[in-house]
Scaffold this motif. Sequence first.
Motif, PDB file in Angstrom:
ATOM      1  N   ASP A   1       0.833  -1.209   0.000  1.00  0.00           N
ATOM      2  CA  ASP A   1       0.000   0.000   0.000  1.00  0.00           C
ATOM      3  C   ASP A   1       0.867   1.259   0.000  1.00  0.00           C
ATOM      4  OD1 ASP A   1      -2.271  -1.582   0.010  1.00  0.00           O
ATOM      5  OD2 ASP A   1      -2.693  -1.283   2.147  1.00  0.00           O
ATOM      6  N   ALA A   2       1.939   1.253   0.794  1.00  0.00           N
ATOM      7  CA  ALA A   2       2.827   2.429   0.855  1.00  0.00           C
ATOM      8  C   ALA A   2       3.488   2.680  -0.501  1.00  0.00           C
ATOM      9  CB  ALA A   2       3.886   2.243   1.943  1.00  0.00           C
ATOM     10  N   VAL A   3       3.943   1.618  -1.142  1.00  0.00           N
ATOM     11  CA  VAL A   3       4.608   1.772  -2.437  1.00  0.00           C
ATOM     12  C   VAL A   3       3.591   2.167  -3.508  1.00  0.00           C
ATOM     13  CG1 VAL A   3       5.880   0.546  -4.250  1.00  0.00           C
ATOM     14  CG2 VAL A   3       6.534   0.262  -1.845  1.00  0.00           C
ATOM     15  N   ALA A   4       2.419   1.551  -3.479  1.00  0.00           N
ATOM     16  CA  ALA A   4       1.382   1.876  -4.468  1.00  0.00           C
ATOM     17  C   ALA A   4       0.921   3.322  -4.339  1.00  0.00           C
ATOM     18  CB  ALA A   4       0.200   0.930  -4.327  1.00  0.00           C
ATOM     19  N   ASP A   5       0.881   3.840  -3.111  1.00  0.00           N
ATOM     20  CA  ASP A   5       0.422   5.205  -2.870  1.00  0.00           C
ATOM     21  C   ASP A   5       1.512   6.254  -3.084  1.00  0.00           C
ATOM     22  OD1 ASP A   5      -2.056   4.209  -2.235  1.00  0.00           O
ATOM     23  OD2 ASP A   5      -1.774   4.354  -0.054  1.00  0.00           O
ATOM     24  N   TRP A   6       2.766   5.810  -3.242  1.00  0.00           N
ATOM     25  CA  TRP A   6       3.867   6.752  -3.387  1.00  0.00           C
ATOM     26  C   TRP A   6       3.718   7.474  -4.722  1.00  0.00           C
ATOM     27  CZ3 TRP A   6       8.496   7.101  -6.331  1.00  0.00           C
ATOM     28  CH2 TRP A   6       9.389   8.064  -5.861  1.00  0.00           C
ATOM     29  N   PRO A   7       3.732   8.805  -4.717  1.00  0.00           N
ATOM     30  CA  PRO A   7       3.370   9.565  -5.917  1.00  0.00           C
ATOM     31  C   PRO A   7       4.487   9.823  -6.921  1.00  0.00           C
ATOM     32  CG  PRO A   7       3.711  11.071  -4.103  1.00  0.00           C
ATOM     33  CD  PRO A   7       3.881   9.670  -3.546  1.00  0.00           C
ATOM     34  N   GLY A   8       5.719   9.562  -6.564  1.00  0.00           N
ATOM     35  CA  GLY A   8       6.824   9.963  -7.432  1.00  0.00           C
ATOM     36  C   GLY A   8       7.161   8.962  -8.523  1.00  0.00           C
ATOM     37  N   THR A   9       8.138   9.336  -9.330  1.00  0.00           N
ATOM     38  CA  THR A   9       8.706   8.434 -10.326  1.00  0.00           C
ATOM     39  C   THR A   9       9.749   7.576  -9.617  1.00  0.00           C
ATOM     40  OG1 THR A   9       8.386  10.062 -12.072  1.00  0.00           O
ATOM     41  CG2 THR A   9       9.988   8.311 -12.494  1.00  0.00           C
ATOM     42  N   PRO A  10       9.629   6.258  -9.693  1.00  0.00           N
ATOM     43  CA  PRO A  10      10.560   5.393  -8.960  1.00  0.00           C
ATOM     44  C   PRO A  10      12.007   5.565  -9.418  1.00  0.00           C
ATOM     45  CG  PRO A  10       8.652   4.158  -9.722  1.00  0.00           C
ATOM     46  CD  PRO A  10       8.601   5.498 -10.380  1.00  0.00           C
ATOM     47  N   PRO A  11      12.928   5.660  -8.470  1.00  0.00           N
ATOM     48  CA  PRO A  11      14.351   5.747  -8.820  1.00  0.00           C
ATOM     49  C   PRO A  11      14.892   4.368  -9.188  1.00  0.00           C
ATOM     50  CG  PRO A  11      14.110   5.748  -6.445  1.00  0.00           C
ATOM     51  CD  PRO A  11      12.717   5.750  -7.038  1.00  0.00           C
ATOM     52  N   ALA A  12      16.054   4.348  -9.783  1.00  0.00           N
ATOM     53  CA  ALA A  12      16.836   3.124 -10.008  1.00  0.00           C
ATOM     54  C   ALA A  12      16.086   2.054 -10.786  1.00  0.00           C
ATOM     55  CB  ALA A  12      17.336   2.570  -8.670  1.00  0.00           C
ATOM     56  N   ARG A  13      15.208   2.477 -11.688  1.00  0.00           N
ATOM     57  CA  ARG A  13      14.438   1.547 -12.516  1.00  0.00           C
ATOM     58  C   ARG A  13      13.585   0.580 -11.698  1.00  0.00           C
ATOM     59  NH1 ARG A  13      19.126  -0.515 -14.449  1.00  0.00           N
ATOM     60  NH2 ARG A  13      18.100  -2.483 -14.832  1.00  0.00           N
ATOM     61  N   LEU A  14      13.232   0.965 -10.482  1.00  0.00           N
ATOM     62  CA  LEU A  14      12.344   0.130  -9.666  1.00  0.00           C
ATOM     63  C   LEU A  14      11.025  -0.066 -10.402  1.00  0.00           C
ATOM     64  CD1 LEU A  14      12.690   1.484  -6.033  1.00  0.00           C
ATOM     65  CD2 LEU A  14      12.870  -0.898  -6.726  1.00  0.00           C
ATOM     66  N   ASP A  15      10.578  -1.309 -10.470  1.00  0.00           N
ATOM     67  CA  ASP A  15       9.298  -1.625 -11.086  1.00  0.00           C
ATOM     68  C   ASP A  15       8.270  -1.757  -9.964  1.00  0.00           C
ATOM     69  OD1 ASP A  15       7.095  -2.621 -12.413  1.00  0.00           O
ATOM     70  OD2 ASP A  15       8.202  -4.186 -13.481  1.00  0.00           O
ATOM     71  N   THR A  16       7.776  -0.622  -9.509  1.00  0.00           N
ATOM     72  CA  THR A  16       6.896  -0.622  -8.338  1.00  0.00           C
ATOM     73  C   THR A  16       5.591  -1.368  -8.591  1.00  0.00           C
ATOM     74  OG1 THR A  16       6.079   1.572  -8.928  1.00  0.00           O
ATOM     75  CG2 THR A  16       7.877   1.476  -7.329  1.00  0.00           C
ATOM     76  N   GLN A  17       5.058  -1.304  -9.792  1.00  0.00           N
ATOM     77  CA  GLN A  17       3.801  -2.014 -10.068  1.00  0.00           C
ATOM     78  C   GLN A  17       3.984  -3.522  -9.913  1.00  0.00           C
ATOM     79  OE1 GLN A  17       2.585  -0.600 -13.952  1.00  0.00           O
ATOM     80  NE2 GLN A  17       1.299   0.980 -13.027  1.00  0.00           N
ATOM     81  N   THR A  18       5.079  -4.045 -10.441  1.00  0.00           N
ATOM     82  CA  THR A  18       5.344  -5.482 -10.326  1.00  0.00           C
ATOM     83  C   THR A  18       5.599  -5.871  -8.875  1.00  0.00           C
ATOM     84  OG1 THR A  18       6.177  -5.604 -12.582  1.00  0.00           O
ATOM     85  CG2 THR A  18       6.884  -7.340 -11.078  1.00  0.00           C
TER      86      THR A  18
END
Length: 162
Positions: A116-133
Amino acid sequence: MSTDRHAGRDRDDEGRARNARPRDGLGRPLPYGTPGVARQPEGVVRTPEETVAEAQALLDAGHPFHAHEVFEDAWKAGPPEQRELWRGLAQMAVGLTHAARGNTTGGARLLRRGADAVADWPGTPPARLDTQTVVAWARSLADGVERDGGPVDPATGAPRLT
């Protein structure tokens, strides 16, 4: 009897309480003198790319507790606008740790809280993190440990961060 209420406790170089017992791959303390997994140094400042690479290597090795410590360093030392992202990733790593230890309730709860914290985070992920996956992985694993129980294998259950 000593008047020092902290007598006999392990201390670091600055005098802070710090358990010196070796730990297993899931962060559980082992008896003194037992070989354990090397602990992650605390307070290391890494670039986002270094954080992701080191955490991924630890996750792949089946050491999610240690990966959580890497994410925790980024959470505490990183730019304020990224702290919730790193905290969420640390919570997911701890969730995997609990699921691997057989604590399905705590594992599922932490996996979901981190997702939930990662999904709600509003920024562009650094370091090519694939937050959706990573969010989808955490929610799926939480569902699985609640449905099937545990423990889970922390290496085969680890996410791909990029």
